[in-house]
Design a protein around this motif. Structure first.
Motif, PDB file in Angstrom:
ATOM      1  N   HIS A  76       0.806  -1.152   0.003  1.00 15.60           N
ATOM      2  CA  HIS A  76      -0.099   0.001   0.160  1.00 15.60           C
ATOM      3  C   HIS A  76       0.822   1.480  -0.006  1.00 15.60           C
ATOM      4  N   TYR A  77       1.928   1.174   0.741  1.00 12.40           N
ATOM      5  CA  TYR A  77       2.950   2.339   0.726  1.00 12.40           C
ATOM      6  C   TYR A  77       4.212   2.047  -0.094  1.00 12.40           C
ATOM      7  N   PHE A  78       4.601   0.709  -0.528  1.00 16.00           N
ATOM      8  CA  PHE A  78       5.988   0.666  -0.940  1.00 16.00           C
ATOM      9  C   PHE A  78       6.042  -0.177  -2.255  1.00 16.00           C
ATOM     10  N   GLY A  79       4.758  -0.440  -2.657  1.00 17.53           N
ATOM     11  CA  GLY A  79       4.658  -1.359  -3.729  1.00 17.53           C
ATOM     12  C   GLY A  79       5.465  -1.247  -5.121  1.00 17.53           C
ATOM     13  N   THR A  80       5.531   0.267  -5.451  1.00 13.21           N
ATOM     14  CA  THR A  80       6.293   0.540  -6.604  1.00 13.21           C
ATOM     15  C   THR A  80       7.421   1.222  -6.533  1.00 13.21           C
ATOM     16  N   TYR A  81       7.976   1.137  -5.461  1.00 13.60           N
ATOM     17  CA  TYR A  81       9.314   1.849  -4.631  1.00 13.60           C
ATOM     18  C   TYR A  81      10.293   0.968  -5.494  1.00 13.60           C
ATOM     19  N   PRO A  82      11.287   1.952  -5.946  1.00 10.48           N
ATOM     20  CA  PRO A  82      11.658   3.232  -5.880  1.00 10.48           C
ATOM     21  C   PRO A  82      11.175   4.053  -7.211  1.00 10.48           C
ATOM     22  N   ASN A  83      10.088   3.556  -7.866  1.00 12.83           N
ATOM     23  CA  ASN A  83       9.443   4.254  -9.120  1.00 12.83           C
ATOM     24  C   ASN A  83       8.331   4.846  -8.859  1.00 12.83           C
ATOM     25  N   ALA A  84       8.383   6.465  -8.757  1.00 19.25           N
ATOM     26  CA  ALA A  84       7.301   7.190  -8.442  1.00 19.25           C
ATOM     27  C   ALA A  84       6.786   7.690  -9.920  1.00 19.25           C
ATOM     28  N   PRO A 119      -4.196  -3.666  -8.972  1.00 23.05           N
ATOM     29  CA  PRO A 119      -3.856  -2.554  -8.309  1.00 23.05           C
ATOM     30  C   PRO A 119      -4.103  -1.193  -9.028  1.00 23.05           C
ATOM     31  N   GLN A 120      -4.395  -0.061  -8.357  1.00 23.00           N
ATOM     32  CA  GLN A 120      -4.374   1.182  -8.954  1.00 23.00           C
ATOM     33  C   GLN A 120      -3.689   2.308  -8.131  1.00 23.00           C
ATOM     34  N   ARG A 121      -3.089   3.327  -8.692  1.00 18.16           N
ATOM     35  CA  ARG A 121      -2.449   4.237  -7.799  1.00 18.16           C
ATOM     36  C   ARG A 121      -3.294   5.301  -7.239  1.00 18.16           C
ATOM     37  N   LEU A 122      -3.232   5.466  -5.850  1.00 15.00           N
ATOM     38  CA  LEU A 122      -3.942   6.720  -5.384  1.00 15.00           C
ATOM     39  C   LEU A 122      -3.279   7.717  -5.429  1.00 15.00           C
ATOM     40  N   ASP A 123      -3.850   8.910  -6.010  1.00  8.58           N
ATOM     41  CA  ASP A 123      -3.078  10.151  -6.080  1.00  8.58           C
ATOM     42  C   ASP A 123      -2.983  10.983  -4.700  1.00  8.58           C
ATOM     43  N   ARG A 124      -2.133  11.870  -4.690  1.00  9.54           N
ATOM     44  CA  ARG A 124      -1.748  12.830  -3.412  1.00  9.54           C
ATOM     45  C   ARG A 124      -3.259  13.531  -3.000  1.00  9.54           C
ATOM     46  N   SER A 125      -4.102  13.770  -4.210  1.00 12.74           N
ATOM     47  CA  SER A 125      -5.361  14.426  -3.902  1.00 12.74           C
ATOM     48  C   SER A 125      -6.338  13.578  -3.263  1.00 12.74           C
ATOM     49  N   GLN A 126      -5.920  12.284  -2.993  1.00 14.85           N
ATOM     50  CA  GLN A 126      -6.976  11.310  -2.404  1.00 14.85           C
ATOM     51  C   GLN A 126      -6.500  10.720  -1.276  1.00 14.85           C
ATOM     52  N   LEU A 167     -13.587   4.017  -3.560  1.00 20.23           N
ATOM     53  CA  LEU A 167     -13.248   3.600  -5.179  1.00 20.23           C
ATOM     54  C   LEU A 167     -13.611   2.158  -5.237  1.00 20.23           C
ATOM     55  N   PRO A 168     -14.053   1.986  -6.601  1.00 22.37           N
ATOM     56  CA  PRO A 168     -14.241   0.266  -6.584  1.00 22.37           C
ATOM     57  C   PRO A 168     -12.946  -0.406  -6.443  1.00 22.37           C
ATOM     58  N   ASN A 169     -13.013  -1.611  -5.861  1.00 27.22           N
ATOM     59  CA  ASN A 169     -11.968  -2.522  -5.598  1.00 27.22           C
ATOM     60  C   ASN A 169     -10.816  -1.735  -4.774  1.00 27.22           C
ATOM     61  N   LEU A 170     -11.427  -0.782  -3.937  1.00 26.38           N
ATOM     62  CA  LEU A 170     -10.276   0.140  -3.290  1.00 26.38           C
ATOM     63  C   LEU A 170      -9.041  -0.724  -2.446  1.00 26.38           C
ATOM     64  N   VAL A 171      -9.432  -1.951  -2.022  1.00 23.52           N
ATOM     65  CA  VAL A 171      -8.396  -2.461  -1.278  1.00 23.52           C
ATOM     66  C   VAL A 171      -7.035  -2.671  -1.665  1.00 23.52           C
ATOM     67  N   MET A 172      -7.264  -2.907  -3.156  1.00 25.08           N
ATOM     68  CA  MET A 172      -6.076  -3.288  -3.972  1.00 25.08           C
ATOM     69  C   MET A 172      -5.150  -2.085  -4.281  1.00 25.08           C
ATOM     70  N   ASP A 173      -5.562  -0.714  -3.725  1.00 23.88           N
ATOM     71  CA  ASP A 173      -4.833   0.396  -4.293  1.00 23.88           C
ATOM     72  C   ASP A 173      -3.756   0.831  -3.255  1.00 23.88           C
ATOM     73  N   TYR A 174      -2.786   1.696  -4.089  1.00 18.55           N
ATOM     74  CA  TYR A 174      -1.512   1.990  -3.288  1.00 18.55           C
ATOM     75  C   TYR A 174      -1.514   3.272  -3.659  1.00 18.55           C
ATOM     76  N   TYR A 175      -0.313   3.896  -2.887  1.00 19.05           N
ATOM     77  CA  TYR A 175       0.286   5.112  -2.761  1.00 19.05           C
ATOM     78  C   TYR A 175       1.667   5.038  -3.270  1.00 19.05           C
ATOM     79  N   ASP A 176       2.125   6.135  -4.007  1.00 23.05           N
ATOM     80  CA  ASP A 176       3.799   6.073  -4.309  1.00 23.05           C
ATOM     81  C   ASP A 176       4.420   7.227  -3.722  1.00 23.05           C
ATOM     82  N   GLY A 177       5.602   7.258  -4.143  1.00 24.90           N
ATOM     83  CA  GLY A 177       6.464   8.440  -3.589  1.00 24.90           C
ATOM     84  C   GLY A 177       6.165   9.763  -3.900  1.00 24.90           C
TER      85      GLY A 177
END
Length: 584
Positions: A76-84, A119-126, A167-177
């Motif tokens: 949820h926090y580091f799934g795509t680390y180190p790529n933002a 999984p879908q990226r959650l934006d800083r605005s969310q 959001l639909p299927n919210l549990v799958m989603d993640y934030y990035d850097g």
């Protein structure tokens, strides 16, 4: 940059941070800590002196600060680390050359995930989202015998009130850097684990108990919705007297296992804030790490936002209105008002030997970390007062006021970043920084998707288990943990979900990802190894089985006493002075 310039710029940043700066300032609004007389006995002064910079420890770490946050999975926090993604208008993160990859969301996990959605990226605005289902049984079902493909059916929650979003299927989603920018920068400059887990499945209370004991067995009493093999408590919340130095021994009087959230019976705020009766609270027996530290004369404390009354001034016990403890509030980034103190996030309050049932303040700043009426349980303002007074305890657990603890449903990564960054910035300015280690970890995953599963070394065969079949978390009774007398400790299936763990210290390895299998009890193990000669709690505690944090340190580096700092902007999470200071 000269140290005076750094201090001046940081002071300006803290002052501009609004109400959250009060947490860092270590005082009530408009008040400074009250410098009360030092009423310690000669013996207590000697304990503090002996445990100072030259105290005997197994490593150069003389001060451990454990920042225990809420409800985040690693992916949820580091799934795509180190790529933002680095969209325009958001804080950017660009990995340094040679940054190691993590066991994260790559390839098919992003484009052809075995769950019902990708999984879908959650934006800083969310930043504010629905709280997910993070129950002991639901998380086991989401794991689906290790296939990790049933999260949407079992832990997804899409119904919540504004300002939280769904959001639909919210549990799958993640934030990035671009949202958790501060944490990504700490990982970039210090050490992070991508293989750290809950000691057992389930929500906050079991996780909190594990980080101080490696154990959720030993419930003296508790409700059936949160414990198994137990009976309800009968004492009114907060009415029992603490018993420092005399923990309840595991045995026939402690038959239960805690697997879910219920408030501590030894906390008046379980009644006054959460309106619990005795029957809906839990009391725990057995020893925790606080009991061992007390015996060894090591200074320690749990410091939580909102533990005292709003007008409390550290060092002035009379300023703490005991009829108003736990009533402080703050607004999160979405404008929702949130109570600062959550009783079931304070694990030492479950144990008679370490509880402070009526939230008595310490008798003086100099007594913070010592044994007095506070029994080592404090408001977070006491931590900063002690630190600034030269009385930083050797072992400190910090719990943010709730709006900054990261828990979806009332907190968020942006408010959390304010707390983490302000706390670490200020710790780095203390004279003790050269011998300090900060560990950031989480109590549970909130049910957020994570694709990794650890080997199960604590099996359980009970009605609440479902990992490998109905009523089963493994089928071998010999793998169920036991007490020293051989009593089975059912309901402790684990390790559970994977969560972030970072080590920030002058001695932390730089830009390092550790693969050692660790759990929340690894914090207990580090304390035991560093201060207690490797003593273990026993009775089935996972401190004996879990991995060590030591691989995240390099104790050969000379930097430890002279620098190794990274000052970040609390709002953006970006470096304030061009990067890490005090590099080798």
């Amino acid at each position: 940059m000269a140290r005076k310039r750094i201090v001046a710029v940081l002071a300006t940043a803290i002052a501009g941070a609004g109400a959250s700066a009060l947490v860092v300032a270590g005082s009530a609004a408009g008040s400074a800590p009250h410098r009360s007389p030092d009423h310690r006995s000669d013996h207590q002064r000697q304990v503090r002196s002996d445990n100072g910079p030259d105290a005997a420890t197994a490593t150069p770490i003389k001060h451990l600060v454990v920042i225990f946050q809420e409800n985040v999975s690693f992916d949820h926090y580091f799934g795509t680390y180190p790529n933002a993604t680095n969209p325009s208008g958001e804080p950017a993160f660009t990995a340094a050359p040679g940054t190691p990859t993590v066991n994260g969301l790559q390839g098919a996990l992003l484009g052809a995930n075995p769950n019902l959605a990708n999984p879908q990226r959650l934006d800083r605005s969310q930043p504010l989202t629905c709280d997910q289902n993070h129950g002991y049984t639901a998380e086991q079902k989401a794991f689906d015998m290790g296939a990790m493909d049933a999260f949407i059916q079992n832990t997804d929650v899409e119904s919540c009130k504004s300002p939280d979003i769904s959001l639909p299927n919210l549990v799958m989603d993640y934030y990035d850097g671009n949202t958790v920018t501060g944490l990504w920068n700490y990982a970039q400059h210090f050490a992070m684990s991508d293989n750290s887990f809950n000691d057992s499945f389930g929500p906050s209370t079991p996780g909190a108990e594990n980080v101080i004991s490696g154990q959720t067995y030993g419930a003296i009493c508790g409700p059936s919705f949160a414990t198994i093999n137990d009976s309800p408590c009968t004492a009114a919340p907060g009415s029992a007297a603490p018993t420092p130095g005399s923990p309840v021994q595991l045995g026939p009087s402690t038959p239960g296992t805690d697997y879910s959230d219920a408030d501590p019976n030894l906390d008046i705020c379980s009644a006054t804030e959460d309106h619990n009766t005795a029957a809906t609270t839990i009391e725990m027996g057995g020893e925790n790490i606080g009991d061992l530290l007390d015996k060894a004369g090591v200074t320690w404390g749990w410091f939580q936002g909102g533990f005292a009354s709003p007008g409390y001034v550290p060092g002035d016990p009379g300023s703490d209105n005991l009829s108003q403890v736990c009533t402080g509030t703050h607004q999160n980034v979405g404008g929702a008002t949130v109570n600062d103190y959550i009783p079931h996030h304070e694990p030492f309050q479950y144990y008679p030997s370490t509880a402070n049932p009526t939230h008595l303040p310490p008798t003086s700043i100099a007594m913070v970390g010592q044994q007095d009426q506070a029994n080592h349980q404090y408001d977070i303002r006491d931590f900063w007062a002690a630190a600034e007074n030269g009385d930083l305890p050797e072992v400190s657990y910090l719990k943010a006021p709730a709006y900054q603890d990261g828990h979806a449903g009332y907190s968020d990564p942006l408010d959390e970043q304010q707390f983490l960054v302000q706390t670490i910035n200020k710790l780095e300015l203390l004279p003790t920084w050269g011998s300090t280690a900060v560990v950031i970890l989480y109590d549970d995953s909130d049910g957020w998707y994570d694709h990794a599963m650890a080997p199960i070394f604590d099996q359980s065969q009970s009605s609440i288990d479902a990992l490998t079949g109905a009523g089963l978390c493994g089928s071998n009774p010999k793998k169920v943990p036991t007490t020293s007398t051989g009593t089975l400790e059912q309901g402790r299936c684990g390790p559970g979900t994977r969560q972030p763990l970072l080590v920030i210290s002058p001695f932390a390895r730089r830009n390092f990802v550790d693969n050692t299998l660790t759990t929340q009890a690894s914090v207990v193990k580090f304390i035991e190894d560093n201060w207690l000669g490797g003593q273990r709690l026993g009775n089935g505690s996972t401190d004996a089985l879990t991995g060590s944090l030591n691989n995240m340190f390099d104790f050969t580096q000379p930097e430890g006493r002279f620098g190794g700092t990274l000052f970040l902007d609390p709002s953006t999470g970006e470096p304030m002075f061009g990067g890490r200071h005090g590099d080798r």
